[in-house]
Design an enzyme around this catalytic site. Sequence first.
Site, PDB file in Angstrom:
ATOM      1  N   CYS A 134       5.948  -7.023   7.139  1.00  0.00           N
ATOM      2  CA  CYS A 134       7.109  -6.711   8.066  1.00  0.00           C
ATOM      3  C   CYS A 134       7.660  -7.783   8.812  1.00  0.00           C
ATOM      4  O   CYS A 134       6.539  -8.467   9.604  1.00  0.00           O
ATOM      5  CB  CYS A 134       6.901  -5.410   8.784  1.00  0.00           C
ATOM      6  SG  CYS A 134       8.135  -4.645   9.557  1.00  0.00           S
ATOM      7  N   GLU A 168       0.995  -1.307  -0.091  1.00  0.00           N
ATOM      8  CA  GLU A 168      -0.099  -0.032  -0.041  1.00  0.00           C
ATOM      9  C   GLU A 168       0.861   1.438  -0.010  1.00  0.00           C
ATOM     10  O   GLU A 168       1.916   1.232   0.478  1.00  0.00           O
ATOM     11  CB  GLU A 168      -0.787  -0.041   1.313  1.00  0.00           C
ATOM     12  CG  GLU A 168      -1.928  -1.194   1.003  1.00  0.00           C
ATOM     13  CD  GLU A 168      -3.085  -1.179   2.319  1.00  0.00           C
ATOM     14  OE1 GLU A 168      -4.109  -1.275   1.830  1.00  0.00           O
ATOM     15  OE2 GLU A 168      -2.658  -0.954   3.297  1.00  0.00           O
ATOM     16  N   CYS A 183       6.128  -5.284  15.958  1.00  0.00           N
ATOM     17  CA  CYS A 183       5.920  -4.478  16.850  1.00  0.00           C
ATOM     18  C   CYS A 183       4.099  -4.674  17.368  1.00  0.00           C
ATOM     19  O   CYS A 183       3.313  -5.155  16.447  1.00  0.00           O
ATOM     20  CB  CYS A 183       5.591  -3.183  16.234  1.00  0.00           C
ATOM     21  SG  CYS A 183       7.722  -2.533  15.950  1.00  0.00           S
ATOM     22  N   CYS A 210       0.936  -2.889  15.819  1.00  0.00           N
ATOM     23  CA  CYS A 210       0.830  -2.474  14.372  1.00  0.00           C
ATOM     24  C   CYS A 210       0.277  -3.552  13.570  1.00  0.00           C
ATOM     25  O   CYS A 210       0.483  -4.743  13.615  1.00  0.00           O
ATOM     26  CB  CYS A 210       2.431  -2.147  13.489  1.00  0.00           C
ATOM     27  SG  CYS A 210       2.460  -1.731  12.066  1.00  0.00           S
ATOM     28  N   CYS A 247       3.496   8.293   1.400  1.00  0.00           N
ATOM     29  CA  CYS A 247       3.860   7.336   2.503  1.00  0.00           C
ATOM     30  C   CYS A 247       4.153   6.268   1.531  1.00  0.00           C
ATOM     31  O   CYS A 247       3.198   5.710   1.059  1.00  0.00           O
ATOM     32  CB  CYS A 247       3.135   7.244   3.525  1.00  0.00           C
ATOM     33  SG  CYS A 247       3.344   6.195   4.746  1.00  0.00           S
ATOM     34  N   CYS A 297      -1.193   5.818  10.167  1.00  0.00           N
ATOM     35  CA  CYS A 297      -0.233   5.207  10.947  1.00  0.00           C
ATOM     36  C   CYS A 297      -0.394   3.447  11.440  1.00  0.00           C
ATOM     37  O   CYS A 297      -1.274   3.319  12.012  1.00  0.00           O
ATOM     38  CB  CYS A 297       0.593   5.671  11.944  1.00  0.00           C
ATOM     39  SG  CYS A 297       1.309   7.213  11.399  1.00  0.00           S
TER      40      CYS A 297
END
Length: 374
Positions: A114, A94, A118, A121, A107, A350
């Site tokens: 990933c 994205e 975390c 997230c 962004c 975010c």
Amino acid sequence: MSETRVNLLDFDRIGLEAWFTELGEKGFRAHQLMKWIYHLGVIDFDRMSNLSKSLRTRLSEIAEIRLPEVVTDQVSADGTRKWLLRLHDGNCVETVFIPDGDRGTLCISSQVGCPLDCAFCVTAQQGFNRNLTAAEIIAQVWVANEQLGRSAVGDQAWPGVNDTRLITNVVLMGMGEPLLNVENVVRACRLMMDDLGFGLSKRRVTLSTAGVVPGLERLAGLTDISLAVSLHAVDDELRSQLVPINRKYPISELLSACRKFIGGDTRRRITWEYIMLAEVNDSVHDARKLVKLLSGIPSKVNLIPFNPYPGAPYRASSNAVLDEFREVLLAAGIMTVTRKPRGQDIDAACGQLAGKVQNRRARAVNPPVVEVHP
Ligand code: SAH
């Protein structure tokens, strides 16, 4: 047979010059090609009229300019726009455009998924498939430019370097950890900053990291783009829970790598990202400790309100708590802003980027999609 052709988006200027030289062509052909691709938005070799017919034919035989396909295009009530892009192997990432007055921030993602996990997230829940190539990173800027050009001023326009620029800033804050993919990220950033590429200044290209110290050291030798660090906690115990890479590179090591990164250059500073999680890391005591940690480092702090998602184990701090935290930092002379959540209604804020990661057992979170036809 596209797999066997060289994707020319993979080269930065020096790489492209070397490639043309190997072909027996003059290096300045690379400059002509870059202008077509990045200034004019032309990717069809046949339209590159200042290249000889025979060179154009040769290029179309051995090279290509391969772009991802736009799968969905969503627009938020606040104007934020998010694209889901499909890569040639079926993976999707994205890219988000955030307009804000005369500033337009793109962004972009650096990995499919990933690996860092975390705790707060959504991208982490997607699992990890692979690094993006330099071509796939710079292509996000190219595609966004094309998409914005179309919607803003009609089919023919390309908001290039000498035109009204829509993308004024690029942040590597999408899916992935850019410092686990340093070489490709740096090559793509060079294209963003090259006058023959997108021509952005190094202050307008920001890489955000969860704190991969060896990657930071490598980055320092390659480029001096702006750096944002996802700190999120002021002691190792909590930070290791929130950002597990902290177990490998604890806060003290991270801070000294950051100090080294900016060196003695007084014009540079680090942006610290600090997600505000209710009753986890948002006390006045935490704020005071943050002030101490950052003392001596030229800093700016971005407080990020937590963007919730279904099943999230955290809550966002209240506005009053956020303000109190910010006051402590401001009183200590640290420039501090609270980041405005943008594009929440399309899951573009975010930590909400999910993409589509193949070959992972992790559960898939697919946001509802509103199709837009530019
Ligand atoms: N891996 C890099 C790039 C991701 S940037 C990094 O960690 O910095 C994305 C930013 O959004 C990071 O600061 C990340 O910690 C933050 N973030 C992740 N999930 C979030 C959420 N649910 N709400 C608010 N911010 C979040």
